[in-house]
Design a protein around this motif. Structure first.
Motif, PDB file in Angstrom:
ATOM      1  N   GLY A 146     -34.310 -48.141  -9.636  1.00 40.79           N
ATOM      2  CA  GLY A 146     -35.472 -48.443 -10.450  1.00 40.79           C
ATOM      3  C   GLY A 146     -36.692 -48.273  -9.451  1.00 40.79           C
ATOM      4  O   GLY A 146     -36.485 -48.013  -8.294  1.00 40.79           O
ATOM      5  N   TYR A 147     -37.689 -48.033 -10.149  1.00 37.01           N
ATOM      6  CA  TYR A 147     -39.045 -47.682  -9.531  1.00 37.01           C
ATOM      7  C   TYR A 147     -39.427 -48.994  -8.528  1.00 37.01           C
ATOM      8  O   TYR A 147     -38.893 -50.226  -8.674  1.00 37.01           O
ATOM      9  CB  TYR A 147     -40.174 -47.458 -10.328  1.00 37.01           C
ATOM     10  CG  TYR A 147     -41.466 -46.813  -9.953  1.00 37.01           C
ATOM     11  CD1 TYR A 147     -41.317 -45.557  -9.377  1.00 37.01           C
ATOM     12  CD2 TYR A 147     -42.496 -47.447  -9.562  1.00 37.01           C
ATOM     13  CE1 TYR A 147     -42.482 -44.986  -8.909  1.00 37.01           C
ATOM     14  CE2 TYR A 147     -43.743 -46.961  -9.070  1.00 37.01           C
ATOM     15  CZ  TYR A 147     -43.552 -45.549  -8.646  1.00 37.01           C
ATOM     16  OH  TYR A 147     -44.585 -45.071  -7.931  1.00 37.01           O
ATOM     17  N   MET A 148     -40.203 -48.739  -7.729  1.00 37.86           N
ATOM     18  CA  MET A 148     -40.722 -49.823  -6.815  1.00 37.86           C
ATOM     19  C   MET A 148     -41.540 -50.890  -7.631  1.00 37.86           C
ATOM     20  O   MET A 148     -41.993 -50.564  -8.740  1.00 37.86           O
ATOM     21  CB  MET A 148     -42.088 -49.431  -5.868  1.00 37.86           C
ATOM     22  CG  MET A 148     -41.662 -48.445  -4.833  1.00 37.86           C
ATOM     23  SD  MET A 148     -42.995 -47.973  -3.911  1.00 37.86           S
ATOM     24  CE  MET A 148     -43.404 -46.564  -4.775  1.00 37.86           C
ATOM     25  N   GLY A 149     -41.057 -52.218  -7.398  1.00 36.84           N
ATOM     26  CA  GLY A 149     -41.563 -53.066  -7.965  1.00 36.84           C
ATOM     27  C   GLY A 149     -40.651 -53.336  -9.550  1.00 36.84           C
ATOM     28  O   GLY A 149     -40.999 -54.375 -10.171  1.00 36.84           O
ATOM     29  N   SER A 150     -39.737 -52.760  -9.720  1.00 37.23           N
ATOM     30  CA  SER A 150     -38.985 -53.081 -10.958  1.00 37.23           C
ATOM     31  C   SER A 150     -38.161 -54.321 -10.847  1.00 37.23           C
ATOM     32  O   SER A 150     -37.557 -54.932 -11.813  1.00 37.23           O
ATOM     33  CB  SER A 150     -37.971 -51.972 -11.357  1.00 37.23           C
ATOM     34  OG  SER A 150     -37.218 -51.605 -10.318  1.00 37.23           O
ATOM     35  N   GLY A 151     -38.050 -54.849  -9.714  1.00 37.05           N
ATOM     36  CA  GLY A 151     -37.210 -56.111  -9.658  1.00 37.05           C
ATOM     37  C   GLY A 151     -35.866 -55.936  -8.855  1.00 37.05           C
ATOM     38  O   GLY A 151     -34.858 -56.962  -8.976  1.00 37.05           O
ATOM     39  N   LYS A 152     -35.455 -54.760  -8.370  1.00 39.77           N
ATOM     40  CA  LYS A 152     -34.139 -54.443  -7.813  1.00 39.77           C
ATOM     41  C   LYS A 152     -33.659 -55.701  -6.843  1.00 39.77           C
ATOM     42  O   LYS A 152     -32.528 -56.104  -6.885  1.00 39.77           O
ATOM     43  CB  LYS A 152     -33.976 -53.041  -7.091  1.00 39.77           C
ATOM     44  CG  LYS A 152     -34.478 -52.056  -8.050  1.00 39.77           C
ATOM     45  CD  LYS A 152     -34.551 -50.646  -7.242  1.00 39.77           C
ATOM     46  CE  LYS A 152     -35.541 -50.624  -6.136  1.00 39.77           C
ATOM     47  NZ  LYS A 152     -36.905 -50.510  -6.776  1.00 39.77           N
ATOM     48  N   THR A 153     -34.578 -56.054  -5.842  1.00 37.65           N
ATOM     49  CA  THR A 153     -34.249 -56.834  -4.799  1.00 37.65           C
ATOM     50  C   THR A 153     -34.003 -58.237  -5.449  1.00 37.65           C
ATOM     51  O   THR A 153     -33.205 -58.820  -5.237  1.00 37.65           O
ATOM     52  CB  THR A 153     -35.482 -56.983  -4.011  1.00 37.65           C
ATOM     53  OG1 THR A 153     -35.417 -55.633  -3.350  1.00 37.65           O
ATOM     54  CG2 THR A 153     -34.958 -57.991  -2.673  1.00 37.65           C
ATOM     55  N   THR A 154     -35.039 -58.873  -6.277  1.00 39.76           N
ATOM     56  CA  THR A 154     -34.900 -60.030  -7.045  1.00 39.76           C
ATOM     57  C   THR A 154     -33.888 -60.216  -7.893  1.00 39.76           C
ATOM     58  O   THR A 154     -33.040 -60.957  -7.702  1.00 39.76           O
ATOM     59  CB  THR A 154     -36.338 -60.137  -8.010  1.00 39.76           C
ATOM     60  OG1 THR A 154     -37.385 -59.946  -7.248  1.00 39.76           O
ATOM     61  CG2 THR A 154     -36.502 -61.527  -8.299  1.00 39.76           C
ATOM     62  N   VAL A 155     -33.484 -59.009  -8.745  1.00 40.51           N
ATOM     63  CA  VAL A 155     -32.478 -59.253  -9.694  1.00 40.51           C
ATOM     64  C   VAL A 155     -31.156 -59.246  -8.887  1.00 40.51           C
ATOM     65  O   VAL A 155     -30.145 -59.895  -9.377  1.00 40.51           O
ATOM     66  CB  VAL A 155     -32.357 -57.947 -11.098  1.00 40.51           C
ATOM     67  CG1 VAL A 155     -31.219 -58.114 -11.756  1.00 40.51           C
ATOM     68  CG2 VAL A 155     -33.734 -58.376 -11.680  1.00 40.51           C
TER      69      VAL A 155
END
Ligand SMILES: Nc1ncnc2c1ncn2[C@@H]1O[C@H](COP(=O)(O)OP(=O)(O)O)[C@@H](O)[C@H]1O
Ligand SMILES: O=C(O)C1=C[C@@H](OP(=O)(O)O)[C@@H](O)[C@H](O)C1
Ligand SMILES: [Mg+2]
Length: 171
Positions: free
Chosen positions: A7-16
């Motif tokens: 996903g794009y920067m800021g889409s939440g990949k790291t968080t999710v």
């Protein structure tokens, strides 16, 4: 099981990715963290001192290293990872669960306005120009992201809700 989040920067990949890995009880790998630990420099420092081309080369190498060495993980990629070289083919060849975290330009802008500093590609873009930049950049990248097995719509959802939706789709 292997799970890869795109996903794009800021889409939440790291968080999710973190929430999901805890929930399904497998290792969590964030590709940016992996690159930072391996190179001994932050992503911003790599861009500044060695340039984006060096970063993309290393990103592809570490991605393939992880895909060939490990099973059982949630891998949160960087926003550009699937868009360079043969990275997206490598991800799809080795992974049954690839998810695109889809977020609107409006929500991405709101999130990224607060976090521009850590992201070298948008650090120098004026706040007022950010929605336009994101819109165009996302348009170019969507072709790659949408090769994922599933699009997960993330606007106005908590990371727990997104995690639950992904869990129901796992094979
Ligand atoms: N589901 C969500 N709802 C609202 N804000 C979120 C959500 N997921 C992540 N964020 C916020 O968005 C920003 C970017 O998240 P991050 O996980 O770093 O994204 P990525 O790794 O895709 O760049 C962070 O400030 C994070 O707290
Ligand atoms: O979109 C991109 O090209 C990038 C996204 C970043 O990761 P996040 O998507 O986690 O911010 C990081 O890999 C680097 O700053 C480049
Ligand atoms: Mg990230």
């Amino acid at each position: 099981m292997r799970i890869v989040l795109l996903g794009y920067m800021g889409s939440g990949k790291t968080t999710v990715g973190k929430t999901l890995a805890t929930d399904v009880d497998i290792d969590f790998i964030d590709l940016d963290d992996y690159i930072e630990n391996s190179e001994g420099l932050s992503v911003a420092e790599i861009f500044a001192s060695k340039g984006e081309i060096y970063f993309r080369k290393k990103e592809g190498e570490y991605l393939k290293m992880i895909l060939s060495d490990k099973d059982n993980f949630v891998l949160s990629t960087g926003g550009g990872t699937p868009c360079y070289g043969d990275n997206m083919n490598a991800i799809l060849e080795g992974t049954a669960n690839v998810f695109y975290l889809k977020v609107s330009i409006k929500e991405l802008t709101e999130r990224l306005l607060k976090e521009k500093e850590h992201r070298p590609l948008i650090k120098n873009i004026a706040d007022t120009d950010l929605p336009d930049f994101i819109g165009k950049h996302l348009f170019e990248r969507t072709l790659f992201y949408e090769r994922a097995h599933h699009n997960v719509y993330c606007d106005n959802k908590t990371s727990e809700k997104i995690t639950n939706e992904i869990k129901k789709l796992l094979v």
